[in-house]
Design a protein around this motif. Structure first.
Motif, PDB file in Angstrom:
ATOM      1  N   GLY A   1     -12.013   1.742  -4.886  1.00 14.07           N
ATOM      2  CA  GLY A   1     -12.137   0.292  -4.774  1.00 14.07           C
ATOM      3  C   GLY A   1     -10.923  -0.323  -4.108  1.00 14.07           C
ATOM      4  O   GLY A   1     -11.039  -1.230  -3.284  1.00 14.07           O
ATOM      5  N   ILE A   2      -9.736   0.183  -4.460  1.00 16.32           N
ATOM      6  CA  ILE A   2      -8.504  -0.339  -3.858  1.00 16.32           C
ATOM      7  C   ILE A   2      -8.468  -0.042  -2.363  1.00 16.32           C
ATOM      8  O   ILE A   2      -8.125  -0.903  -1.544  1.00 16.32           O
ATOM      9  CB  ILE A   2      -7.274   0.266  -4.558  1.00 16.32           C
ATOM     10  N   ILE A   3      -8.836   1.187  -1.984  1.00 19.87           N
ATOM     11  CA  ILE A   3      -8.845   1.573  -0.565  1.00 19.87           C
ATOM     12  C   ILE A   3      -9.835   0.719   0.215  1.00 19.87           C
ATOM     13  O   ILE A   3      -9.553   0.280   1.336  1.00 19.87           O
ATOM     14  CB  ILE A   3      -9.177   3.073  -0.432  1.00 19.87           C
ATOM     15  N   LEU A   4     -10.997   0.475  -0.407  1.00 22.74           N
ATOM     16  CA  LEU A   4     -12.005  -0.356   0.274  1.00 22.74           C
ATOM     17  C   LEU A   4     -11.449  -1.751   0.542  1.00 22.74           C
ATOM     18  O   LEU A   4     -11.550  -2.261   1.658  1.00 22.74           O
ATOM     19  CB  LEU A   4     -13.274  -0.451  -0.581  1.00 22.74           C
ATOM     20  N   ARG A   5     -10.849  -2.375  -0.492  1.00 27.58           N
ATOM     21  CA  ARG A   5     -10.344  -3.733  -0.323  1.00 27.58           C
ATOM     22  C   ARG A   5      -9.234  -3.789   0.725  1.00 27.58           C
ATOM     23  O   ARG A   5      -9.176  -4.704   1.536  1.00 27.58           O
ATOM     24  CB  ARG A   5      -9.848  -4.281  -1.669  1.00 27.58           C
ATOM     25  N   LYS A   6      -8.357  -2.802   0.706  1.00 28.90           N
ATOM     26  CA  LYS A   6      -7.298  -2.767   1.716  1.00 28.90           C
ATOM     27  C   LYS A   6      -7.876  -2.576   3.118  1.00 28.90           C
ATOM     28  O   LYS A   6      -7.427  -3.216   4.081  1.00 28.90           O
ATOM     29  CB  LYS A   6      -6.311  -1.642   1.402  1.00 28.90           C
ATOM     30  N   GLY A   7      -8.867  -1.713   3.218  1.00 28.54           N
ATOM     31  CA  GLY A   7      -9.505  -1.480   4.513  1.00 28.54           C
ATOM     32  C   GLY A   7     -10.171  -2.739   5.053  1.00 28.54           C
ATOM     33  O   GLY A   7     -10.099  -3.036   6.258  1.00 28.54           O
ATOM     34  N   LEU A   8     -10.788  -3.515   4.148  1.00 29.23           N
ATOM     35  CA  LEU A   8     -11.453  -4.741   4.578  1.00 29.23           C
ATOM     36  C   LEU A   8     -10.445  -5.801   5.000  1.00 29.23           C
ATOM     37  O   LEU A   8     -10.668  -6.532   5.978  1.00 29.23           O
ATOM     38  CB  LEU A   8     -12.348  -5.264   3.450  1.00 29.23           C
ATOM     39  N   VAL A   9      -9.322  -5.892   4.289  1.00 33.79           N
ATOM     40  CA  VAL A   9      -8.265  -6.835   4.675  1.00 33.79           C
ATOM     41  C   VAL A   9      -7.712  -6.466   6.053  1.00 33.79           C
ATOM     42  O   VAL A   9      -7.479  -7.333   6.908  1.00 33.79           O
ATOM     43  CB  VAL A   9      -7.138  -6.866   3.623  1.00 33.79           C
ATOM     44  N   ILE A  10      -7.491  -5.188   6.279  1.00 35.03           N
ATOM     45  CA  ILE A  10      -7.004  -4.727   7.591  1.00 35.03           C
ATOM     46  C   ILE A  10      -8.004  -5.093   8.681  1.00 35.03           C
ATOM     47  O   ILE A  10      -7.618  -5.557   9.766  1.00 35.03           O
ATOM     48  CB  ILE A  10      -6.747  -3.200   7.558  1.00 35.03           C
ATOM     49  N   THR A  11      -9.295  -4.890   8.403  1.00 34.09           N
ATOM     50  CA  THR A  11     -10.332  -5.235   9.386  1.00 34.09           C
ATOM     51  C   THR A  11     -10.290  -6.721   9.710  1.00 34.09           C
ATOM     52  O   THR A  11     -10.356  -7.123  10.879  1.00 34.09           O
ATOM     53  CB  THR A  11     -11.722  -4.859   8.851  1.00 34.09           C
TER      54      THR A  11
END
Length: 797
Positions: free
Chosen positions: A424-434
Motif C-alpha cells: 500500500g505504501i509503495i502504491l501511494r508513493k508511486g501514484l504521488v510520483i506519477t
C-alpha cells in the motif's frame, strides 16, 4: 440493501468532511478541465462534417514544379481547372471556386469594408449545406453582379426591411463601384467550417463581367477549388486522369514556362486538420494531440488523488470491515459498498463540474478564440459525456480501494494487528510520483512555450513596424493625390504605396531571372510592387547597388531589387555579383539594381524566402503611413478628413502594422494560454491530493511526533522530518519528467523556423517550483503537527 449502502456511504462522507471535500473538489476540477479540453478536441474534429455530401466533396490542390526552384505545394489550382473539370470529367457533378475578398460596400450613407467577403460559383449552395433563408440555391449565384448576404450583414445595410431584390454598390481592385442585386439571404456559416464568409458575390461577375478570360486562366492561382463527384467515384482513379487533362489544356504553356503542374484531391473532412497545405483557416493536429494528452493527464491526476486518499484511510475502516465480515457480509457485498461510495463521490463531483463548466465556458471560448460551445446545456450529449466520464472515473478509481478494504482478515483487524503493508505504501508513493511527473512536465512545457513566444515577439525583424498605419486604397486614380495630401499632415513622417507589407498577403510572380550561370532561372517568387519611398520608410538596408530613385527614370520600368535569399537562390557568391542580372516578370523586362538585407516579411515560423521588388503602380493598393506617435488620435482624424475629401464614397478603414503583423502569432499565443491554464489546474489538483495525503500522514504519526517532541526535537526538526519523504518523491518525479518534457517540447519547437534552445535552467526552474509548491503544501500540516501539544497526542493512544 442498496438503501443501506447509500446511508453508510453518506455517513462516511459526512464524518470525514475534509477528506471528502478534497476528493470531491479535486475530481470536480479535473472533470471540468477534462471536459472543456475534450469539448475543444471534439469541436476541432467536427470541422466540415455537417455537410450531407461531405464524403463526395474534395478540394483540388496543386504542386508547381520548376527546374530551378523545385516543387511548391499550393492549396489552390489554376483558376481554369474547376470549370474545365466539370466539363470534361463525367465523374464530376459540379465544381466550385471560392475566392476570399475584401470589398468596399456602400448603401446610401452606409460605407463599410467587408473583410469576410467572397466570390463563389453557381453550385456553391448545392454542394455545401450552408442554408439559405431566402432565395433559390440553384440560381442565387447564377447571374453576374448578384450577391448573397447573411441576415446580420443584410441588417447592417437594410435594417428590418427585406433585402431581396435591392442593390448595394461594391468595389475592389477589379470591380469599379458597381451595383449588385441581393438575390439571397443565408444562414451564418457555422464556426466549424474552414469556408467562411458573410457575403458572397457570384463568380460570373468576373467570368462574364470584369475578368471575362478567368475561366481559361491557367496561370492564375487564386480561388480555392472544390469538386462534387458521384458517390462511387474512386478519387485515386480520378487523379490518374489529371496529367492527360493538364496536357490537353496547358501542356504547351507548361513546357514554354518550364513550370509543370500536378493536381491532387483532398477529402473535405481532411482540409482543416490534416492538410499540410494549410489555408487561411486551418487547424493543427499536433495541438489536438497535446491537449488530448493533457485532458487524460488531468483526469488521471484526479483519479490518483482519489485512490491515494481512499487507500491511505483504509486503516480507519478496518474495524468496520472486520465487524461486517463477522456478522456475515461477503467480499462481493463489501466491494460493491466501496465502489458505490466512489461512484457517489464522482456523481457529486459531476454536479459541481457541470456548474463550473457552464460558468467557465464563456472565458474558455474567449481564450480559444472561437465559440467552442454556446453552453454545456445546449446539447444534451455534452452532459451525457460528462456523466459517463464521471461514472467511469468513479468505478475505475474505486476498484483498487474496494479490493484492498474487502480483503481484510476480520481476526487480525479486530485484534488491532492490521497494517496496510509495504504494498500500500509503495502504491501511494508511486501514484504521488506519477502525479508530480505529469505536473513538472507541464511546468517545463509552460516555461518553454512562454520563452518561445517571448522570443518571437522580441526578435529583430529587419524592418521598422512601429507607428505605421495601413490604409487600403482600391481606386488607383486617387492613390497619388491621397498620398500627396496625407504627406502634408503635420503628424505624418512619410507615406508609401505598395501591393503588400510585412505580415500581410503578398503576391508570388512568375519570373525569369538571370542566374550565376548566365541562364534564365524560372521561379514563382515572392513579389512586392512598391514605389520610391518603400525601402526608406520601412528602414530596409541596401547592402549592394541602390534603392529606387527618382533620379533614374528607368527604375519604374526596368528596375528590380532582390533580397539576400534571392541572391543565394540564383547562385551568386555575393550580393554585388547579382547586380545587372536581367529579369522578366509580369510583362516587365529589366535589370537588378540593388540588393537589400533579408527581413522577416512573413511569420518567424517560416524561413525567410527569396523576394523581389519592382515598381508597378497599377498593383499598389495599400498606402502605408508612418506617423510620429505624438497625438495619434488627431493625426488619424486628419488622415480621415483627407480621405473623405478625396474618396467620399469609400469607407475609411485602417490598421496598425504592428497589430497586423502580430496576428500571425495569435494561434500560438492561444495555445500557450490554454496550456498554461491547464498546467495550473493539473498542479492545483496534484496539490489537493498531496494536501490530503499529508494531513492523513500527520494523523498517523501523531504518537511519533509527540515522542520526538518530549525527547527534545525542535519544531524545525519535526517539519524537516515530515517533509523529507514527500520531497524525495517530488525529486524522483523531476528526474522522470525532465527527459520526457525535453522530448515533447523539442518536437513542438521543431515547427518553428526560428526557435529558442532548451536550456538547463528551464528544468532547474521547473524542478525548484515543484519542490517549493510541494513543500508549501506539506509544510502546512507538518507545522501544525509539530506545534501540537505532545501530551494530548500521547494521551489519545
Amino acid at each position: 440493501m442498496f438503501k443501506m449502502y447509500f446511508k453508510i456511504a453518506w455517513r462516511n462522507l459526512i464524518k470525514n468532511k475534509v477528506y471528502s471535500g478534497i476528493n470531491i473538489i479535486g475530481l470536480a476540477i479535473g472533470l471540468t478541465a477534462g471536459f472543456l479540453i475534450l469539448q475543444y478536441v471534439n469541436f476541432e474534429h467536427s470541422y466540415d462534417k455537417f455537410h450531407s455530401k461531405k464524403n463526395s466533396i474534395y478540394r483540388v490542390v496543386a504542386d508547381l514544379d520548376t527546374p530551378s526552384s523545385g516543387k511548391m505545394e499550393s492549396s489552390r489550382p489554376a483558376c481554369a481547372v474547376p470549370p474545365h473539370m466539370e466539363e470534361e470529367f463525367p465523374e464530376v457533378i459540379s465544381a466550385v471556386r471560392f475566392m476570399r475578398l475584401e470589398l468596399a460596400v456602400r448603401k446610401d450613407e452606409i460605407k463599410l469594408v467587408e473583410d469576410k467577403a467572397a466570390a463563389a460559383d453557381r453550385a456553391f449552395f448545392e454542394m455545401f449545406d450552408f442554408g439559405l433563408l431566402q432565395g433559390d440555391k440553384k440560381s442565387v449565384l447564377q447571374e453576374p453582379y448578384s450577391v448573397v448576404l447573411t441576415q446580420e450583414t443584410a441588417n447592417r445595410y437594410f435594417g428590418n426591411e427585406s433585402a431581396i431584390g435591392k442593390t448595394i454598390r461594391i468595389k475592389d481592385e477589379d470591380i469599379n463601384d458597381l451595383p449588385f442585386t441581393v438575390t439571397g439571404i443565408m444562414d451564418e456559416i457555422p464556426e466549424n467550417s474552414h469556408i467562411k464568409a458573410n457575403m458572397i458575390i457570384s463568380m460570373t461577375t468576373y467570368s462574364k463581367g470584369v475578368l471575362p478570360r478567368i475561366n481559361d486562366a491557367w496561370g492564375l492561382y487564386d480561388p480555392a477549388a472544390y469538386i462534387l463527384v458521384h458517390p462511387n467515384t474512386d478519387p485515386k482513379q480520378l487523379e490518374a486522369k489529371f496529367p492527360d487533362f493538364l496536357e490537353r489544356n496547358s501542356g504547351e504553356t507548361m513546357r514554354r514556362d518550364k513550370m509543370f503542374v500536378s493536381l491532387f484531391l483532398e477529402p473535405l473532412e481532411d482540409v482543416y486538420l490534416r492538410s499540410e497545405r494549410g489555408g487561411e483557416y486551418s487547424g493543427d493536429l499536433g495541438t489536438i494531440y497535446i491537449f488530448s494528452i493533457i485532458a487524460i493527464f488531468i483526469l488521471l491526476i484526479a483519479c490518483i488523488n482519489f485512490v491515494n486518499l481512499t487507500t491511505a484511510r483504509s486503516v480507519e475502516r478496518a474495524k468496520e470491515v472486520g465487524v461486517r465480515k463477522v456478522i456475515g457480509a461477503e467480499k462481493r457485498q463489501l466491494s460493491l459498498q466501496f465502489v458505490g461510495e466512489s461512484i457517489i463521490i464522482s456523481l457529486i463531483a459531476f454536479v459541481i463540474a457541470s456548474i463550473l463548466a457552464a460558468l467557465v465556458l464563456p472565458a474558455f471560448n474567449e481564450i480559444a478564440g472561437k465559440v467552442i460551445s454556446d453552453g454545456i446545456f445546449t446539447n444534451p450529449i455534452n452532459i451525457a459525456y460528462l456523466f459517463l466520464i464521471a461514472l467511469s472515473i468513479g468505478a475505475f478509481a474505486g476498484i483498487y480501494p474496494a479490493f484492498v478494504l474487502s480483503s481484510f482478515k476480520p481476526v487480525n483487524v479486530l485484534k488491532g494487528n492490521f497494517s496496510t503493508g509495504t504494498r500500500g505504501i509503495i502504491l501511494r508513493k508511486g501514484l504521488v510520483i506519477t502525479q508530480f511527473t505529469i505536473s513538472i512536465t507541464l511546468i517545463i512545457g509552460t516555461i518553454i512555450i512562454y520563452n518561445q513566444m517571448n522570443y518571437m515577439r522580441s526578435q529583430e525583424l529587419g524592418f521598422d513596424k512601429e507607428h505605421t498605419v495601413l490604409l487600403p486604397v482600391t481606386v488607383s486614380s486617387a492613390q497619388k493625390e491621397l498620398k500627396d495630401n496625407i504627406d502634408n499632415i503635420s503628424g505624418v513622417v512619410s507615406t508609401t504605396l505598395a501591393s503588400a507589407v510585412p505580415g500581410a498577403y503578398n503576391n508570388s510572380a512568375y519570373s525569369v531571372i538571370q542566374n550565376s550561370q548566365g541562364e534564365g532561372q524560372i521561379a514563382n517568387i515572392n513579389a512586392y510592387f512598391v514605389d520610391h519611398d518603400f525601402i526608406s520608410q520601412f528602414g530596409l538596408k541596401v547592402i549592394a547597388g541602390r534603392g529606387f530613385s527618382r533620379d533614374f527614370v528607368t527604375d519604374s520600368a526596368q528596375g528590380m531589387i532582390i533580397n539576400e535569399k534571392a541572391v543565394k537562390f540564383l547562385g551568386y557568391a555575393s550580393p554585388k555579383d547579382a547586380l545587372g542580372a536581367t529579369f522578366s516578370q509580369w510583362g516587365k523586362d529589366g535589370q537588378i539594381i540593388g540588393v537589400i538585407q533579408d527581413f522577416h516579411f512573413k511569420s518567424l515560423q517560416e524561413n525567410i524566402q527569396p523576394l523581389t521588388m519592382t515598381m508597378k503602380p497599377d498593383e499598389t493598393d495599400l498606402l502605408a503611413i508612418k506617423i510620429t506617435g505624438n497625438n495619434i488620435k488627431q493625426t488619424l482624424a486628419d488622415i480621415q478628413n483627407k480621405w473623405e475629401a478625396i474618396l467620399p464614397n469609400d469607407s475609411f478603414n485602417y490598421q496598425f502594422l504592428d497589430e497586423n503583423f502580430d496576428k500571425q502569432y495569435r494561434s500560438q499565443e492561444r495555445f500557450g494560454s490554454l496550456f498554461l491554464n491547464f498546467a495550473v489546474l493539473a498542479i492545483l489538483i496534484s496539490c489537493l491530493g498531496l494536501l490530503g495525503l499529508a494531513a492523513y500522514s500527520m494523523l498517523q504519526r501523531k504518537r511519533e511526533i509527540g515522542v520526538r517532541k518530549v525527547l527534545g526535537a525542535s519544531v524545525a526538526q519535526v517539519v524537516k522530518l515530515l517533509s523529507t519523504d514527500f520531497l524525495k518523491l517530488v525529486t524522483v518525479a523531476f528526474l522522470i519528467a525532465s527527459p520526457l518534457a525535453w522530448y515533447v517540447m523539442n518536437d513542438w519547437l521543431s515547427r518553428f523556423a526560428y526557435r529558442i534552445s532548451i536550456e538547463w535552467w528551464m528544468f532547474l526552474l521547473a524542478g525548484t517550483s515543484a519542490i517549493i509548491i510541494a513543500l508549501a503544501t506539506v509544510s502546512f500540516h507538518a507545522l501544525k503537527a509539530s506545534l501540537a501539544n505532545p501530551v494530548k497526542s500521547l494521551r489519545t493512544e
